[in-house]
Design a protein around this motif. Structure first.
Motif, PDB file in Angstrom:
ATOM      1  N   UNK A   1       0.807  -1.231   0.000  1.00 17.74           N
ATOM      2  CA  UNK A   1       0.000   0.000   0.000  1.00 17.74           C
ATOM      3  C   UNK A   1       0.838   1.278   0.000  1.00 17.74           C
ATOM      4  N   UNK A   2       2.124   1.146   0.370  1.00 20.61           N
ATOM      5  CA  UNK A   2       3.025   2.305   0.379  1.00 20.61           C
ATOM      6  C   UNK A   2       3.959   2.320  -0.834  1.00 20.61           C
ATOM      7  N   UNK A   3       3.655   1.489  -1.810  1.00 21.94           N
ATOM      8  CA  UNK A   3       4.535   1.369  -2.979  1.00 21.94           C
ATOM      9  C   UNK A   3       4.525   2.652  -3.802  1.00 21.94           C
ATOM     10  N   UNK A   4       5.631   2.933  -4.493  1.00 26.04           N
ATOM     11  CA  UNK A   4       5.690   4.127  -5.337  1.00 26.04           C
ATOM     12  C   UNK A   4       4.903   3.988  -6.641  1.00 26.04           C
ATOM     13  N   UNK A   5       4.501   2.760  -6.954  1.00 27.73           N
ATOM     14  CA  UNK A   5       3.789   2.500  -8.213  1.00 27.73           C
ATOM     15  C   UNK A   5       2.405   1.940  -7.922  1.00 27.73           C
ATOM     16  N   UNK A   6       1.408   2.566  -8.503  1.00 26.04           N
ATOM     17  CA  UNK A   6       0.035   2.047  -8.425  1.00 26.04           C
ATOM     18  C   UNK A   6      -0.399   1.635  -9.821  1.00 26.04           C
ATOM     19  N   UNK A   7      -0.728   0.373  -9.964  1.00 29.01           N
ATOM     20  CA  UNK A   7      -1.228  -0.154 -11.225  1.00 29.01           C
ATOM     21  C   UNK A   7      -2.722  -0.410 -11.090  1.00 29.01           C
ATOM     22  N   UNK A   8      -3.505   0.181 -11.986  1.00 27.46           N
ATOM     23  CA  UNK A   8      -4.947  -0.046 -12.014  1.00 27.46           C
ATOM     24  C   UNK A   8      -5.273  -0.779 -13.310  1.00 27.46           C
ATOM     25  N   UNK A   9      -5.893  -1.939 -13.164  1.00 31.82           N
ATOM     26  CA  UNK A   9      -6.258  -2.757 -14.328  1.00 31.82           C
ATOM     27  C   UNK A   9      -7.780  -2.821 -14.439  1.00 31.82           C
ATOM     28  N   UNK A  10      -8.295  -2.433 -15.602  1.00 30.14           N
ATOM     29  CA  UNK A  10      -9.711  -2.595 -15.916  1.00 30.14           C
ATOM     30  C   UNK A  10      -9.827  -3.846 -16.782  1.00 30.14           C
ATOM     31  N   UNK A  11     -10.617  -4.809 -16.328  1.00 27.82           N
ATOM     32  CA  UNK A  11     -10.643  -6.080 -17.042  1.00 27.82           C
ATOM     33  C   UNK A  11     -12.020  -6.735 -17.006  1.00 27.82           C
ATOM     34  N   UNK A  12     -12.176  -7.695 -17.907  1.00 26.87           N
ATOM     35  CA  UNK A  12     -13.389  -8.470 -18.103  1.00 26.87           C
ATOM     36  C   UNK A  12     -12.990  -9.930 -17.906  1.00 26.87           C
ATOM     37  N   UNK A  13     -13.654 -10.621 -16.976  1.00 25.29           N
ATOM     38  CA  UNK A  13     -13.251 -11.989 -16.651  1.00 25.29           C
ATOM     39  C   UNK A  13     -13.403 -12.960 -17.816  1.00 25.29           C
ATOM     40  N   UNK A  14     -14.215 -12.628 -18.823  1.00 27.55           N
ATOM     41  CA  UNK A  14     -14.385 -13.529 -19.964  1.00 27.55           C
ATOM     42  C   UNK A  14     -13.520 -13.123 -21.153  1.00 27.55           C
ATOM     43  N   UNK A  15     -12.757 -12.066 -21.019  1.00 30.82           N
ATOM     44  CA  UNK A  15     -11.907 -11.575 -22.103  1.00 30.82           C
ATOM     45  C   UNK A  15     -10.614 -12.390 -22.164  1.00 30.82           C
ATOM     46  N   UNK A  16     -10.318 -13.048 -23.289  1.00 31.91           N
ATOM     47  CA  UNK A  16      -9.082 -13.847 -23.387  1.00 31.91           C
ATOM     48  C   UNK A  16      -7.820 -13.025 -23.163  1.00 31.91           C
ATOM     49  N   UNK A  17      -7.787 -11.800 -23.681  1.00 34.25           N
ATOM     50  CA  UNK A  17      -6.609 -10.949 -23.475  1.00 34.25           C
ATOM     51  C   UNK A  17      -6.428 -10.615 -21.997  1.00 34.25           C
ATOM     52  N   UNK A  18      -7.551 -10.521 -21.260  1.00 32.88           N
ATOM     53  CA  UNK A  18      -7.460 -10.264 -19.819  1.00 32.88           C
ATOM     54  C   UNK A  18      -6.896 -11.478 -19.086  1.00 32.88           C
ATOM     55  N   UNK A  19      -7.231 -12.669 -19.566  1.00 28.75           N
ATOM     56  CA  UNK A  19      -6.660 -13.881 -18.972  1.00 28.75           C
ATOM     57  C   UNK A  19      -5.149 -13.917 -19.199  1.00 28.75           C
ATOM     58  N   UNK A  20      -4.719 -13.441 -20.360  1.00 25.10           N
ATOM     59  CA  UNK A  20      -3.276 -13.352 -20.633  1.00 25.10           C
ATOM     60  C   UNK A  20      -2.621 -12.350 -19.696  1.00 25.10           C
ATOM     61  N   UNK A  21      -3.259 -11.191 -19.509  1.00 30.16           N
ATOM     62  CA  UNK A  21      -2.714 -10.192 -18.579  1.00 30.16           C
ATOM     63  C   UNK A  21      -2.621 -10.764 -17.178  1.00 30.16           C
ATOM     64  N   UNK A  22      -3.633 -11.533 -16.764  1.00 30.58           N
ATOM     65  CA  UNK A  22      -3.614 -12.164 -15.444  1.00 30.58           C
ATOM     66  C   UNK A  22      -2.430 -13.108 -15.311  1.00 30.58           C
ATOM     67  N   UNK A  23      -2.199 -13.908 -16.347  1.00 33.06           N
ATOM     68  CA  UNK A  23      -1.070 -14.853 -16.306  1.00 33.06           C
ATOM     69  C   UNK A  23       0.259 -14.120 -16.235  1.00 33.06           C
ATOM     70  N   UNK A  24       0.404 -13.083 -17.054  1.00 35.75           N
ATOM     71  CA  UNK A  24       1.644 -12.305 -17.068  1.00 35.75           C
ATOM     72  C   UNK A  24       1.876 -11.651 -15.697  1.00 35.75           C
ATOM     73  N   UNK A  25       0.824 -11.053 -15.143  1.00 35.73           N
ATOM     74  CA  UNK A  25       0.955 -10.403 -13.840  1.00 35.73           C
ATOM     75  C   UNK A  25       1.309 -11.413 -12.759  1.00 35.73           C
TER      76      UNK A  25
END
Length: 232
Positions: free
Chosen positions: A70-94
């Motif tokens: 919570x004190x990190x210098x970087x905040x990443x906000x991801x907007x995603x759709x659970x049925x979106x294949x590209x979002x599943x790829x982002x999940x795997x990469x993350x």
């Protein structure tokens, strides 16, 4: 009474009837306005007041799902759709990059279900929120993405998603009660409204410290993205 007087009398009666009809219509219109205007105003006010607060990508709200430092210098906000294949790829990469970046990143997930193309996206979002209400959002988040290729092909996903709740030792009946209320749905709608305001047009959309970035396609690039922002 001659014929001319009879005709005059008939005309007067018709005119009086027309005047009475017009007066009645005016009274009905006034009555309708008296009833409808307050209802419309109430509906509009309910819509505005009931929507809830929307957060920009450079903000973290109390209702957000957050993990990392919570004190990190970087905040990443991801907007995603659970049925979106590209979002599943982002999940795997993350997930693969996470052990290397967790101490330097605060990760925020926000819903952006593309219901026009993904028939189960909305249900998946509600189930994730229901799991979150019982303290296991991120565990459900993982199960939904890891099993996306299977449940996306189903006609009815309820029993499958109920199975995920059971797998996480959650109260299925309570989850269904929570999903029946408007609270969880409103959270999903608020996330999506905020994303649209921020310029999200497709998923996944990644914002780093408030600015939209291309989504890395492998863990090495994800780590490199964090390294660049850590140095700046």
């Amino acid at each position: 009474m001659n014929k001319r007087e009879q005709q005059r009398l008939i005309r007067e009666q018709k005119q009086q009837a027309a005047e009475r009809k017009q007066k009645l219509q005016k009274n009905l219109t006034r009555a309708a306005l008296v009833i409808l205007v307050p209802l419309v105003l109430i509906g509009v006010l309910y819509g505005f007041l009931g929507q809830g607060e929307v957060y920009a990508p450079d903000q973290v709200g109390a209702a957000d799902h957050v993990k990392g430092n919570p004190d990190a210098p970087i905040t990443m906000v991801v907007y995603a759709d659970f049925q979106c294949p590209a979002c599943a790829t982002e999940h795997r990469v993350m997930a693969q990059a996470w052990p290397r970046i967790a101490e330097r990143v605060q990760l925020v997930f926000r819903h952006y279900p593309l219901t026009s193309t993904h028939q189960h996206a909305w249900s998946a979002a509600l189930y994730a929120e229901a799991a979150g209400a019982q303290g296991k959002f991120w565990e459900m988040y993982d199960l939904l993405f890891l099993n996306q290729a299977y449940w996306s092909t189903l006609i009815d996903v309820e029993s499958e998603f109920d199975g995920y709740l059971e797998q996480l030792d959650l109260d299925v009946e309570q989850a269904h009660q929570d999903m029946a209320s408007d609270v969880l749905a409103q959270k999903v709608r608020n996330d999506q409204r905020g994303g649209t305001r921020a310029g999200v047009r497709s998923t996944p959309a990644l914002f780093v410290n408030g600015r939209q970035n291309p989504v890395p396609q492998n863990p090495i690039d994800m780590i490199a993205l964090v390294n660049r922002h850590s140095e700046s």
